[in-house]
Motif scaffolding. Sequence first.
Motif, PDB file in Angstrom:
ATOM      1  N   ALA A 172     -13.499  20.253  -8.498  1.00  0.00           N
ATOM      2  CA  ALA A 172     -12.228  19.832  -9.073  1.00  0.00           C
ATOM      3  C   ALA A 172     -11.081  20.189  -8.137  1.00  0.00           C
ATOM      4  O   ALA A 172     -11.179  21.134  -7.353  1.00  0.00           O
ATOM      5  N   ASP A 173     -10.016  19.438  -8.240  1.00  0.00           N
ATOM      6  CA  ASP A 173      -8.787  19.730  -7.511  1.00  0.00           C
ATOM      7  C   ASP A 173      -7.938  20.628  -8.400  1.00  0.00           C
ATOM      8  O   ASP A 173      -7.537  20.208  -9.494  1.00  0.00           O
ATOM      9  N   ASP A 181      -4.848  19.094 -10.043  1.00  0.00           N
ATOM     10  CA  ASP A 181      -4.888  18.092 -11.111  1.00  0.00           C
ATOM     11  C   ASP A 181      -4.333  18.717 -12.393  1.00  0.00           C
ATOM     12  O   ASP A 181      -4.682  19.852 -12.729  1.00  0.00           O
ATOM     13  N   PRO A 182      -3.491  17.998 -13.125  1.00  0.00           N
ATOM     14  CA  PRO A 182      -2.790  18.594 -14.270  1.00  0.00           C
ATOM     15  C   PRO A 182      -3.656  19.369 -15.266  1.00  0.00           C
ATOM     16  O   PRO A 182      -3.305  20.502 -15.609  1.00  0.00           O
ATOM     17  N   ARG A 228      -4.838  22.507 -13.385  1.00  0.00           N
ATOM     18  CA  ARG A 228      -3.680  23.372 -13.127  1.00  0.00           C
ATOM     19  C   ARG A 228      -3.278  24.110 -14.407  1.00  0.00           C
ATOM     20  O   ARG A 228      -2.938  25.295 -14.365  1.00  0.00           O
ATOM     21  N   ARG A 275      -6.832  24.827  -2.533  1.00  0.00           N
ATOM     22  CA  ARG A 275      -7.120  23.460  -2.076  1.00  0.00           C
ATOM     23  C   ARG A 275      -7.566  23.428  -0.608  1.00  0.00           C
ATOM     24  O   ARG A 275      -7.843  22.351  -0.076  1.00  0.00           O
ATOM     25  N   GLU A 322     -12.698  14.502 -21.365  1.00  0.00           N
ATOM     26  CA  GLU A 322     -11.549  14.718 -20.484  1.00  0.00           C
ATOM     27  C   GLU A 322     -10.990  16.133 -20.565  1.00  0.00           C
ATOM     28  O   GLU A 322     -10.041  16.462 -19.874  1.00  0.00           O
TER      29      GLU A 322
END
Length: 152
Positions: free
Chosen positions: A8-9, A12-13, A16, A44, A57
């Motif tokens: 995962a990044d 990303d909301p 985060r 990152r 999600e």
Amino acid sequence: MSIVITIADPADPPVRAMVEALDAYLAALYPAESNHLLDIEIMRQPQMRFFAAFEAEQVHAIGGCWLHADYAEVKRVFVTPAARGRGLARRMMQRIEAEAIASGHTVLRLETGIHQPESLGLYRSLGYAGRGAFGDYPADDPNSVFMEKLLA
């Protein structure tokens, strides 16, 4: 619906938001000088592998593996309070360990805090043992617990 742990990044909301929830949780437990947190941009970087556990999600857990030259380090493992008790922290740790092994590392280290008995119990149950401070961590922080596991 099943939970999937994937790369995962951290920017990303929804991911985060989990990082920010972890920051708030740790800020309530420890003084600022005892919170050794990596910021989003460091997480990152190429030497970091960051994961999130998704169900549809919704993010239920996060965790990362920071690949140093001679060891890998567990970073930012956190499970939402609503998802605790489902084995997600253990599954996240297994994913982190697999990533460390796949990256050629045989030692996995971590720093956690004295006020997190559930985390300490999990790490011990997974074979982590106490050790001295490593990396840039201060050796004299009374709130830190340092652990290590040799990987197969």
